[in-house]
Scaffold this motif. Structure first.
Motif, mmCIF file in Angstrom:
data_model
loop_
_atom_site.group_PDB
_atom_site.id
_atom_site.type_symbol
_atom_site.label_atom_id
_atom_site.label_comp_id
_atom_site.label_asym_id
_atom_site.label_seq_id
_atom_site.Cartn_x
_atom_site.Cartn_y
_atom_site.Cartn_z
ATOM 1 N N ARG A 237 0.838 -1.213 0.000
ATOM 2 C CA ARG A 237 0.000 0.000 0.000
ATOM 3 C C ARG A 237 0.870 1.260 0.000
ATOM 4 N N LEU A 238 1.926 1.248 0.795
ATOM 5 C CA LEU A 238 2.841 2.395 0.815
ATOM 6 C C LEU A 238 3.471 2.610 -0.557
ATOM 7 N N PHE A 239 3.907 1.529 -1.187
ATOM 8 C CA PHE A 239 4.508 1.639 -2.518
ATOM 9 C C PHE A 239 3.494 2.155 -3.536
ATOM 10 N N ASP A 240 2.237 1.762 -3.403
ATOM 11 C CA ASP A 240 1.184 2.227 -4.316
ATOM 12 C C ASP A 240 0.860 3.705 -4.137
ATOM 13 N N ARG A 241 0.988 4.192 -2.925
ATOM 14 C CA ARG A 241 0.520 5.552 -2.594
ATOM 15 C C ARG A 241 1.613 6.607 -2.538
ATOM 16 N N TRP B 201 12.266 3.915 -3.647
ATOM 17 C CA TRP B 201 13.177 3.312 -2.684
ATOM 18 C C TRP B 201 13.093 1.787 -2.767
ATOM 19 N N GLY B 202 11.892 1.242 -2.797
ATOM 20 C CA GLY B 202 11.710 -0.210 -2.919
ATOM 21 C C GLY B 202 12.312 -0.748 -4.201
ATOM 22 N N ARG B 203 12.136 -0.004 -5.287
ATOM 23 C CA ARG B 203 12.707 -0.424 -6.576
ATOM 24 C C ARG B 203 14.230 -0.419 -6.523
#
Length: 154
Positions: free
Chosen positions: A115-119, A126-128
């Motif tokens: 959800r954090l990555f989506d929003r 950062w995740g990527r």
């Protein structure tokens, strides 16, 4: 925590706001040396980030014999600990994650992390970047194993 924040900002320069969003979704936990944080064949619902400590990911019976552990990777402060199958597909993984010393971790549900990555674009980037680093390390490992002799590997 300061060292942890510096390390994750080296991966991608998160703003204070994005970092606060991430931290607000986590729970700080500690486990002793030898704790098996993630087990193979279990549908893991959580991912962890190392504030302090060291861990290793290993497989048993997946690559070789049932009675032999094969270490896949090591992780330290600022790095993630997760089952890729659990995170990406909600299915059981092949890896075990053992803590090599007492560890302070941030625990977050895989649903909350997604959800954090989506929003939030900063957190998604950062995740990527974290994934990019893992892919690069695995590529180096594969290249080493393909192009050096067995005696050089050991």
């Amino acid at each position: 925590m300061k060292d942890f924040i510096e390390k994750i900002r080296k991966v991608y320069p998160l703003s204070d706001e994005a970092l606060s969003l991430f931290i607000a979704e986590t729970e700080r936990v500690s486990f002793p040396k030898g704790h098996l944080l993630i087990r193979s064949d279990v549908k893991e619902k959580y991912s962890y980030f190392i504030i302090k400590g060291y861990a290793r990911g290993y497989a048993r019976g997946f690559f070789y014999k049932e009675d032999r552990d094969v270490t896949i990777w090591f992780a330290s402060s600022g790095m993630s600990l997760l089952s890729m199958n659990g995170y990406m597909f909600g299915s059981a993984g092949y890896e075990n994650i053992e803590l090599l010393e007492e560890c302070d971790l941030l625990k977050i549900s895989n649903d909350a992390l997604n959800r954090l990555f989506d929003r939030n674009i900063e957190l998604a980037n950062w995740g990527r970047r974290m994934s990019d680093q893992i892919i690069l390390e695995l590529e180096k490992l594969i290249m080493e194993r393909c192009f050096i002799s067995a005696s050089e590997r050991y």
